[in-house]
Design a protein around this motif. Structure first.
Motif, short mmCIF file in Angstrom:
data_model
loop_
_atom_site.label_atom_id
_atom_site.label_comp_id
_atom_site.label_asym_id
_atom_site.label_seq_id
_atom_site.Cartn_x
_atom_site.Cartn_y
_atom_site.Cartn_z
N GLY A 90 0.78 -1.23 0.00
CA GLY A 90 0.00 0.00 0.00
C GLY A 90 0.81 1.28 0.00
O GLY A 90 0.24 2.37 0.12
N ARG A 91 2.12 1.19 -0.17
CA ARG A 91 2.97 2.38 -0.13
C ARG A 91 4.16 2.22 -1.08
O ARG A 91 4.77 1.15 -1.12
N ALA A 125 1.81 2.15 -5.52
CA ALA A 125 1.14 1.95 -4.23
C ALA A 125 -0.08 1.05 -4.39
O ALA A 125 -0.32 0.15 -3.57
N GLU A 159 6.01 10.16 -2.42
CA GLU A 159 5.48 9.03 -1.66
C GLU A 159 4.00 8.85 -1.97
O GLU A 159 3.20 9.77 -1.81
N THR A 161 0.44 6.54 -1.40
CA THR A 161 -0.23 5.67 -0.43
C THR A 161 -1.59 5.27 -0.96
O THR A 161 -2.38 6.13 -1.38
N ALA A 172 -5.66 6.28 -4.66
CA ALA A 172 -4.43 6.53 -3.91
C ALA A 172 -4.14 8.02 -3.92
O ALA A 172 -4.69 8.78 -4.73
N ALA A 174 -0.71 11.00 -3.24
CA ALA A 174 0.75 11.12 -3.18
C ALA A 174 1.17 12.56 -3.01
O ALA A 174 0.42 13.49 -3.36
#
Length: 201
Positions: A90-91, A125, A159, A161, A172, A174
């Motif tokens: 998930g990341r 992700a 990043e 998620t 998601a 980011a």
């Protein structure tokens, strides 16, 4: 999904126009400036391998294979100069280095660089949360550019998620921040379609 760039190759011959000589191998980039000050940039890549070619594996396994080099880099990573640096369920985290080769006519880094960085982290992700036999594709990408990126801007960290991963859709979010200054440069969201890998049970 974008995959990490590998180590730079041995330097191939480069013409004044920046064209690599035939026979150059590996995946990476090279830079040069000719006597007239004209810049050149080359990149090489390994023949792409699809996730279907990697066998029956979960999304997290595939992403980890990309991270540690068991799967070749996606050519887009070498083209734009970014790589996957972290992944867990998930990341996903990508890092990229801006430069003048990415400039738009305004003299700043083109927003497409940040959009691609966001799309890569967002998609990975989602992928990392998918079970074996499931795949995804981006159907909506929302990008917010909040600070200009210059040729001298240090490396950027993106990043992503996963927020929701279902059987047919996933979402998601980011953020892109500077690795040196911690400032927010862009943020975004995605909606992905989730489907069965062709040929999967």
């Amino acid at each position: 999904m974008a995959q990490p760039a590998t180590q730079p190759p041995t330097t191939p011959e480069v013409s004044a126009t920046g064209t690599a000589a035939r026979g150059a191998t590996g995946s990476g980039t090279g830079h040069g400036t000719d006597a007239d000050g004209v810049r050149s940039r080359i990149h090489t890549w390994d023949p792409p391998t699809s996730y279907a070619d990697a066998g029956s594996r979960s999304g997290l396994e595939l992403a980890r294979m990309s991270l540690d080099g068991r799967l070749p880099s996606a050519p887009i990573c070498s083209t734009l100069g970014f790589r996957l640096v972290e992944v867990e369920e998930g990341r996903a985290v990508f890092e990229g280095t801006p430069g003048e080769h990415l400039f738009n006519p305004m003299g700043t880094v083109h927003g497409g660089f940040m959009a691609t960085l966001l799309d890569s982290a967002l998609g990975t992700a989602v992928l990392s949360a998918l079970p074996t036999g499931r795949a995804y594709t981006t159907v909506q990408l929302g990008v917010h550019l909040v600070r200009p990126v210059l040729g001298t801007t240090p490396a950027l960290r993106c990043e992503g998620t996963a927020v929701h991963v279902g059987r047919t859709t996933a979402t998601a979010e980011a953020r892109i921040v500077g690795t040196a200054d911690g400032k927010l440069y862009a943020h975004g969201t995605t909606t992905c379609a989730v489907f069965a890998v062709p040929g999967a049970a």
